[in-house]
Scaffold this motif. Structure first.
Motif, PDB file in Angstrom:
ATOM      1  N   GLY A  97       3.444  10.570 -10.957  1.00 23.92           N
ATOM      2  CA  GLY A  97       4.551  10.468 -10.020  1.00 23.92           C
ATOM      3  C   GLY A  97       4.786   9.122  -9.375  1.00 23.92           C
ATOM      4  N   PHE A  98       4.087   8.082  -9.801  1.00 21.00           N
ATOM      5  CA  PHE A  98       4.269   6.759  -9.208  1.00 21.00           C
ATOM      6  C   PHE A  98       5.336   5.968  -9.963  1.00 21.00           C
ATOM      7  N   GLU A  99       5.990   5.059  -9.253  1.00 22.01           N
ATOM      8  CA  GLU A  99       6.914   4.098  -9.857  1.00 22.01           C
ATOM      9  C   GLU A  99       6.121   2.804 -10.031  1.00 22.01           C
TER      10      GLU A  99
ATOM     11  N   ALA B 185      -0.832   2.182 -16.246  1.00 13.76           N
ATOM     12  CA  ALA B 185       0.570   2.328 -15.831  1.00 13.76           C
ATOM     13  C   ALA B 185       1.133   3.660 -16.308  1.00 13.76           C
ATOM     14  N   ARG B 186       0.898   4.006 -17.573  1.00 15.63           N
ATOM     15  CA  ARG B 186       1.380   5.292 -18.096  1.00 15.63           C
ATOM     16  C   ARG B 186       0.753   6.464 -17.347  1.00 15.63           C
ATOM     17  N   ALA B 187      -0.554   6.381 -17.117  1.00 19.20           N
ATOM     18  CA  ALA B 187      -1.253   7.469 -16.427  1.00 19.20           C
ATOM     19  C   ALA B 187      -0.738   7.659 -15.004  1.00 19.20           C
TER      20      ALA B 187
ATOM     21  N   ASP C 256      -7.811   9.324 -12.504  1.00 19.45           N
ATOM     22  CA  ASP C 256      -8.092  10.312 -11.449  1.00 19.45           C
ATOM     23  C   ASP C 256      -8.886   9.690 -10.306  1.00 19.45           C
ATOM     24  N   GLU C 257      -9.865   8.836 -10.631  1.00 20.75           N
ATOM     25  CA  GLU C 257     -10.626   8.146  -9.586  1.00 20.75           C
ATOM     26  C   GLU C 257      -9.717   7.215  -8.783  1.00 20.75           C
ATOM     27  N   ILE C 258      -8.829   6.529  -9.474  1.00 26.08           N
ATOM     28  CA  ILE C 258      -7.907   5.604  -8.812  1.00 26.08           C
ATOM     29  C   ILE C 258      -6.946   6.377  -7.916  1.00 26.08           C
TER      30      ILE C 258
END
Length: 184
Positions: free
Chosen positions: A36-38, A29-31, A118-120
């Motif tokens: 830039g995601f909510e 979640a933090r990553a 990064d993969e996600i």
């Protein structure tokens, strides 16, 4: 669709993360927030389905096996109410049969744990229809065997006794194999 709805769709960065591994959920979640995601975290299928019913996310990362059920139920619910969403499945028990099932239910990708942010991110934002490069190392014989067992297990609706009968294997042996992580 009005202009405001179209603009919202293009800028909507809502991301539902469903995973029962709390430390992993918090790290991811933090990553993803830093990218830039909510983020909307959920620790169970029930919590994930509740979040989907309140406000369907534009993106989702869902663990396959959760304490209260199968994460594919969340993928299916998202797809029903928001067909344009991009959802991926994460699992520590990756196999071809469940990957195919996940894609049929609406997931755009399927990643084995441990997957990093990064993969996600790459899986969530990949262009639809983009080809994935083939793996550098082919599967080992142990992995091929494990994949076959998983495929039969899924065919038998995850019934251990029926799977053991079809594979001509002792039920307890099969249970031990299923409890382990996939070989490399």
């Amino acid at each position: 669709m009005q202009m405001n709805e179209i603009a919202k769709e293009k800028t909507d960065k809502s991301l539902l993360i469903v995973d029962d591994d709390k430390p992993f959920l918090q790290r991811l979640a933090r990553a993803m927030e830093s990218r830039g995601f909510e983020v909307i975290p959920a620790e169970s299928v029930e919590a994930g389905l509740h979040s989907v019913s309140l406000d369907p996310p534009a993106y989702a990362v869902v663990d396959m096996r959760l304490g209260d059920g199968n994460g594919l139920d969340v993928i299916e619910a998202i797809r029903r109410v928001r067909p344009d969403s991009r959802a991926i499945v994460l699992t520590g028990y990756g196999n071809i049969a469940t990957a195919v099932n996940a894609v049929k239910l609406g997931a755009v990708n399927y990643l084995a744990k441990p997957a990093d942010a990064d993969e996600i991110l790459a899986a969530l934002t990949a262009e639809p229809g983009a080809k994935v490069s083939p793996p550098e190392n082919p599967m080992s014989a142990d992995r091929v065997r494990w994949e076959h067992i998983q495929r039969v297990f899924e065919m038998c609706d995850r019934n251990v006794s029926e799977t053991a009968r079809r594979l001509n294997m002792h039920r307890r042996t099969l249970q031990r194999i299923l409890a382990k992580r996939a070989p490399r």
